[in-house]
Every structure is written in C-alpha cells, then in structure tokens.
Design a protein around this motif. Sequence first.
Motif, PDB file in Angstrom:
ATOM      1  N   TYR A 378       0.848  -1.202   0.000  1.00 57.43           N
ATOM      2  CA  TYR A 378       0.000   0.000   0.000  1.00 57.43           C
ATOM      3  C   TYR A 378       0.883   1.252   0.000  1.00 57.43           C
ATOM      4  CZ  TYR A 378      -3.672   3.144   1.765  1.00 57.43           C
ATOM      5  OH  TYR A 378      -4.547   4.173   1.939  1.00 57.43           O
ATOM      6  N   ASP A 379       0.347   2.326  -0.563  1.00 60.39           N
ATOM      7  CA  ASP A 379       1.172   3.524  -0.768  1.00 60.39           C
ATOM      8  C   ASP A 379       1.208   4.515   0.400  1.00 60.39           C
ATOM      9  OD1 ASP A 379       2.774   3.597  -2.848  1.00 60.39           O
ATOM     10  OD2 ASP A 379       1.586   4.951  -4.093  1.00 60.39           O
ATOM     11  N   TRP A 380       0.332   4.401   1.336  1.00 63.65           N
ATOM     12  CA  TRP A 380       0.273   5.254   2.528  1.00 63.65           C
ATOM     13  C   TRP A 380       0.283   6.752   2.212  1.00 63.65           C
ATOM     14  CZ3 TRP A 380      -1.440   2.606   6.355  1.00 63.65           C
ATOM     15  CH2 TRP A 380      -1.138   1.254   6.447  1.00 63.65           C
ATOM     16  N   PRO A 381      -0.753   7.231   1.515  1.00 65.79           N
ATOM     17  CA  PRO A 381      -0.779   8.666   1.225  1.00 65.79           C
ATOM     18  C   PRO A 381      -0.812   9.518   2.495  1.00 65.79           C
ATOM     19  CG  PRO A 381      -2.876   7.624   0.639  1.00 65.79           C
ATOM     20  CD  PRO A 381      -1.902   6.528   0.938  1.00 65.79           C
ATOM     21  N   GLY A 382      -1.373   8.980   3.577  1.00 66.62           N
ATOM     22  CA  GLY A 382      -1.430   9.749   4.826  1.00 66.62           C
ATOM     23  C   GLY A 382      -0.234   9.472   5.729  1.00 66.62           C
ATOM     24  N   ASN A 383       0.730   8.730   5.190  1.00 59.66           N
ATOM     25  CA  ASN A 383       1.990   8.447   5.902  1.00 59.66           C
ATOM     26  C   ASN A 383       1.793   7.809   7.278  1.00 59.66           C
ATOM     27  OD1 ASN A 383       4.006   9.342   3.895  1.00 59.66           O
ATOM     28  ND2 ASN A 383       2.794  11.215   4.042  1.00 59.66           N
ATOM     29  N   VAL A 384       2.685   8.136   8.221  1.00 61.64           N
ATOM     30  CA  VAL A 384       2.653   7.403   9.506  1.00 61.64           C
ATOM     31  C   VAL A 384       1.334   7.656  10.252  1.00 61.64           C
ATOM     32  CG1 VAL A 384       3.871   6.927  11.643  1.00 61.64           C
ATOM     33  CG2 VAL A 384       5.150   7.582   9.628  1.00 61.64           C
ATOM     34  N   ARG A 385       0.784   8.854  10.093  1.00 63.52           N
ATOM     35  CA  ARG A 385      -0.484   9.126  10.794  1.00 63.52           C
ATOM     36  C   ARG A 385      -1.559   8.128  10.338  1.00 63.52           C
ATOM     37  NH1 ARG A 385      -1.252  14.173   9.684  1.00 63.52           N
ATOM     38  NH2 ARG A 385      -0.543  15.046  11.669  1.00 63.52           N
ATOM     39  N   LEU A 405      -5.090 -10.852   6.814  1.00 59.73           N
ATOM     40  CA  LEU A 405      -5.403 -10.109   5.601  1.00 59.73           C
ATOM     41  C   LEU A 405      -6.878  -9.700   5.573  1.00 59.73           C
ATOM     42  CD1 LEU A 405      -4.285  -9.220   2.868  1.00 59.73           C
ATOM     43  CD2 LEU A 405      -4.875 -11.440   1.955  1.00 59.73           C
ATOM     44  N   SER A 406      -7.738 -10.631   6.020  1.00 61.18           N
ATOM     45  CA  SER A 406      -9.178 -10.347   5.970  1.00 61.18           C
ATOM     46  C   SER A 406      -9.595  -9.251   6.943  1.00 61.18           C
ATOM     47  CB  SER A 406      -9.964 -11.626   6.267  1.00 61.18           C
ATOM     48  OG  SER A 406      -9.521 -12.168   7.479  1.00 61.18           O
ATOM     49  N   ASP A 407      -8.730  -8.915   7.905  1.00 61.22           N
ATOM     50  CA  ASP A 407      -9.068  -7.840   8.850  1.00 61.22           C
ATOM     51  C   ASP A 407      -8.829  -6.456   8.235  1.00 61.22           C
ATOM     52  OD1 ASP A 407      -9.631  -9.617  10.946  1.00 61.22           O
ATOM     53  OD2 ASP A 407      -7.509  -9.777  11.460  1.00 61.22           O
ATOM     54  N   LEU A 408      -7.958  -6.398   7.215  1.00 57.89           N
ATOM     55  CA  LEU A 408      -7.563  -5.089   6.680  1.00 57.89           C
ATOM     56  C   LEU A 408      -8.743  -4.397   6.002  1.00 57.89           C
ATOM     57  CD1 LEU A 408      -4.064  -5.837   5.089  1.00 57.89           C
ATOM     58  CD2 LEU A 408      -4.627  -5.249   7.434  1.00 57.89           C
ATOM     59  N   PRO A 409      -8.829  -3.076   6.120  1.00 55.52           N
ATOM     60  CA  PRO A 409      -9.918  -2.365   5.450  1.00 55.52           C
ATOM     61  C   PRO A 409      -9.826  -2.557   3.939  1.00 55.52           C
ATOM     62  CG  PRO A 409      -8.621  -0.887   6.852  1.00 55.52           C
ATOM     63  CD  PRO A 409      -7.925  -2.198   6.853  1.00 55.52           C
ATOM     64  N   ASP A 410     -10.991  -2.614   3.298  1.00 53.04           N
ATOM     65  CA  ASP A 410     -11.029  -2.877   1.860  1.00 53.04           C
ATOM     66  C   ASP A 410     -10.162  -1.916   1.056  1.00 53.04           C
ATOM     67  OD1 ASP A 410     -12.613  -4.944   2.282  1.00 53.04           O
ATOM     68  OD2 ASP A 410     -14.494  -4.002   1.628  1.00 53.04           O
ATOM     69  N   ILE A 412      -7.484  -0.533   1.649  1.00 47.45           N
ATOM     70  CA  ILE A 412      -6.046  -0.862   1.685  1.00 47.45           C
ATOM     71  C   ILE A 412      -5.786  -2.082   0.814  1.00 47.45           C
ATOM     72  CG2 ILE A 412      -4.211  -1.751   3.188  1.00 47.45           C
ATOM     73  CD1 ILE A 412      -4.679   0.403   4.952  1.00 47.45           C
ATOM     74  N   VAL A 413      -6.655  -3.080   0.950  1.00 46.27           N
ATOM     75  CA  VAL A 413      -6.463  -4.305   0.170  1.00 46.27           C
ATOM     76  C   VAL A 413      -6.564  -3.987  -1.324  1.00 46.27           C
ATOM     77  CG1 VAL A 413      -7.343  -6.618  -0.259  1.00 46.27           C
ATOM     78  CG2 VAL A 413      -7.358  -5.700   2.056  1.00 46.27           C
ATOM     79  N   MET A 414      -7.566  -3.179  -1.664  1.00 44.60           N
ATOM     80  CA  MET A 414      -7.788  -2.893  -3.083  1.00 44.60           C
ATOM     81  C   MET A 414      -6.722  -1.974  -3.664  1.00 44.60           C
ATOM     82  SD  MET A 414     -10.246  -4.736  -3.643  1.00 44.60           S
ATOM     83  CE  MET A 414     -11.489  -5.614  -2.746  1.00 44.60           C
TER      84      MET A 414
END
Length: 474
Positions: A378-385, A405-410, A412-414
């Motif tokens: 994932y690219d983390w546009p909002g960085n560490v925050r 993996l199934s816990d991650l918000p959609d 992020i996965v997408m």
Amino acid sequence: MTALMKIQSFIQAYVKAIASILDVDVTIVDNELVRVAGTGIYADEIGETVTHANFFHHILVSGESGSIMDSMADLNCKGCEKRTTCRELANVAYPIFKEGAVVGIISIIAFSEGERKNLLENRGQMEEFLKYMSVLLESKLYTDEAKERLEQQLQVVHDAEKGWSFVGDSQKMKEAIRIGKKVAKSNSTVFLRGESGTGKEIMAKMIHALSDRRDKLMISINCAAIPENLVESELFGYEEGAFTGAKKHGSIGKFELAHGSTIFLDEIGDMPLPVQTKLLRVLQESVVERIGGTKPIPIDIRVICATNKNIEQMVEEGAFREDLYYRLNIIPIELPPLRKRKEDLPALIEYYIAYYNQKLGKSMRGVSPEALQTLTSYDWPGNVREMKNIIEYLENIAEGEIIQLSDLPDHIVMRSGKGFEDWSLDEIVEDYEKRVLSSMVKKGATLEEKNQLAENLKISRATLYRKLKKYDLL
Ligand SMILES: Nc1ncnc2c1ncn2[C@@H]1O[C@H](COP(=O)(O)OP(=O)(O)OP(=O)(O)O)[C@@H](O)[C@H]1O
C-alpha cells in the motif's frame, strides 16, 4: 541470543541448586550447542560451544530424551575421536521445549565411577527429575518473555509520553534524526519539509526536548488553522485600543510567550504575506512589535517551522517572500514519505501494536505475513499518521491475536497495487482472487455462510471450496 541464554544467570543458579541436592553434576546447553550453565568441570566452560556433541545433537533433532550409560560402548559415541579421553562416563539428558520446539538440553553427567553407578541405579528417577526440571524451565521462559514484553510496552508508552519517539531504521529516517539531534543545541532556524503525517511535529518536539530550552514549554502554532485576520494578533499580540474589539490591557502574542523557548510554526506556507513581513523582522532583529504598539520588545526565541507545500514554487509565484524563505531555510530537514521507506513499516507496525495494546488493554501479537505484504504494498498517502490510525482500527476490530489479511480495510487491500513488474498475469489474478476471498470469508465461517458466498459470487460450491483450499482459507 538464544532463549536460554537470555535467562543464563537464573539457569546457572538453578543447576547449582540441583547439583548440590542430588549430588551430581548438571549442565544445560542451548539449541546452538553453547553451554549455558554447568557445574563441576563444566562451570568453567560456560559460553563455549560443546564440541563432539553427537549425543546432544541427536536430542536436539529428535526432541526425545536419551542416555549414555557407558561412553566407551555407546553408539552415540561411536566414531568420536575423543572417546578414549572423554571425561564423561555416563549421561542422562532431556530436551527443553518452548512452543513445541527444542530450545536446549538439560543433562546429568557422571564423571567418576561412583557417579556413574549412582546414575545407573537411579536412572528412572533421574529421568523423571530432568523431565520435571525441563517443564519448570519452559514455564520460566514464558514468564520471562511475558515480563520482557510488558517492559517493552511500558517503554513504548514512556517514550510516547516524552512527545517524541521516532521509529524507523531506514537510512533516510536515520539521516533526518541524526541532523535533528545534531542541531538541537544550536539556536539556528530549522525548516522541516515533508508530506502530511511524516513526523514533522515530533521532529520539532525532539529538537526542543534535546535543546537547552527544554525546561520551557515549546509554543506551537498551526498557521493554517488560524483565520487570516487573526494570525497577526495571535503571533505578535496587540496593545489596548489597537483595533475595535481589542481587550483592555491588550494581549501578549505567541512570540512573546515563547521568549526563552522554541516556537514551532507549522504550515508556514499558509502564513499571509503581511505576516511574513513581520516574521522576517522578528527573525532579523530579535524583536516583536505588538499591533498598535510603539516600542519593540526584545525576544529570545528559537524558530522551527514546517510545511508540506512546495515552498520554492510559492516563492516563484510570489505567494511566499523570497527573503523570508532564505532566512528560514537555514537547516532544512526532509522527512521522507512512508512509501519511500517501506523498510520502516514492520518496526512501525510493531511499535503501534504495542502502543495500542497498552492503551486499549489488548494483547495483539502481530501481523500475518499476507497482511504485512499487503500493508507493505500500500502507498500510505497519509503516511505514519494513516498507518497509526489503521493499527488503532485493527486493534479494535480484529478478532484473533494476529492481524489477518481479511481484517484489513477494503481500501487498503484494493489499493495496495503492489509491484507487479515480475509477475505473470496468472499470478496477479491469483493474488487478487486470494485477497478478495480472504476479505469475504471470515475465520470460522459456517457452512451456510460459505454456501451463500458461493451463490453471491455466482460460482459452484465445489469451485469455492477448491479455491479456499488452494489459498489456505478453509
Ligand atoms: N517515525 C515515526 N515513529 C513513530 N511515530 C511517528 C513517526 N512519524 C510520525 N509518527 C506519528 O504519526 C503522527 C503524525 O506525525 P506528525 O504530527 O509529527 O506529522 P506531521 O508531518 O507534523 O503532519 P502534518 O503535516 O499533517 O502536521 C503522530 O501521531 C506521530 O506520533
């Protein structure tokens, strides 16, 4: 360091006690065949690797106890060139386990004929005793680990309380921290650059905390958060009657408040041009003048400013004063975006898991390899925050102790468009299919739920089960 080595001093005291009670010699080696503890002649060999260790090696591999009752005749010693000079006449040994894996061996040794006789006669009891000791050691390993974990978590909270604690071992981050620490003691202006959420504010806090001004409160102002018409009075203060609505006796500004301390001007790119002019004067002459005031007030401040804007472009466009830019840009420190230092992610995730464990009273232990891979892609546009917020979310919703993996918000996965350069189309499709399925099938899903899912996906039940099996999602 091996698990047993971490509790070496405890183990040594322990074997000494056993040796004196049973009147035998005892040794413990770890899974790297290093002697962790020993009595008799082995007391001087602690920390050394045990050579000629066929017998111990066999126990480490098999996980089963063993004994040598006559080293001259035993198969374990066959072929050993030290057989004729070996000081050990007999040996009873038992594996030490942790989470099902062998982490070491506890052994009773006979160096003399008398001891060998004792061992032979009481072999059953000795083995029982070793078994019991092995279990005790295993529980000691768990308790110590739990204690260490707790201490680490307390350290995390303690660090966080200081207001700055950087996590990250990447070269880029290390370099930024190195410069920050180096310039902390100076009074020169620092200009922090970096996208939102990259840690500019904690860097400002760190610099202040390591400076000689640390005993006074750092004054922070977010220039973007104050309405334009109020910025000037907020920063410089005003005299009574300076404008309609001005308070009786006037008001002190943030610069005066920061006298003797540090002022952190966040989002400096949003500072209106007239205020920029006044700021330049403060920096050049170390004085402030309140609105409506006539006499300059001398101040001693250290300025740290920050922006996530392209300030050079603003200078070119005339939106930011060039002279002020040069006056501020004395010590520039660049905080890189998270996507450019992904090697920091595992440590950051671990840190924030411990942080929220402590804060929310949870006992999350980590992230599964698949989930970590997706978080890394994932690219983390909002960085560490953004990452910190995701961990807080996961600590609240994930059910097991390991984030899946199934816990991650959609989103992020997408959006974790990973580096597909070396992937075949089949691999990309499979990867995507796996992620979609694992986000749809919760652990412990009932037969009915799975059947329903097959129906929703418009595939047969057999196909769904085949795919779940393939991706280890059953
Ligand atoms: N290297 C890091 N280690 C641990 N926590 C970090 C790190 N970098 C940032 N954070 C955390 O991320 C959050 C955002 O950091 P911070 O406020 O310092 O970013 P910023 O660059 O000032 O953002 P903005 O430009 O939006 O004000 C904070 O909670 C901070 O503690």
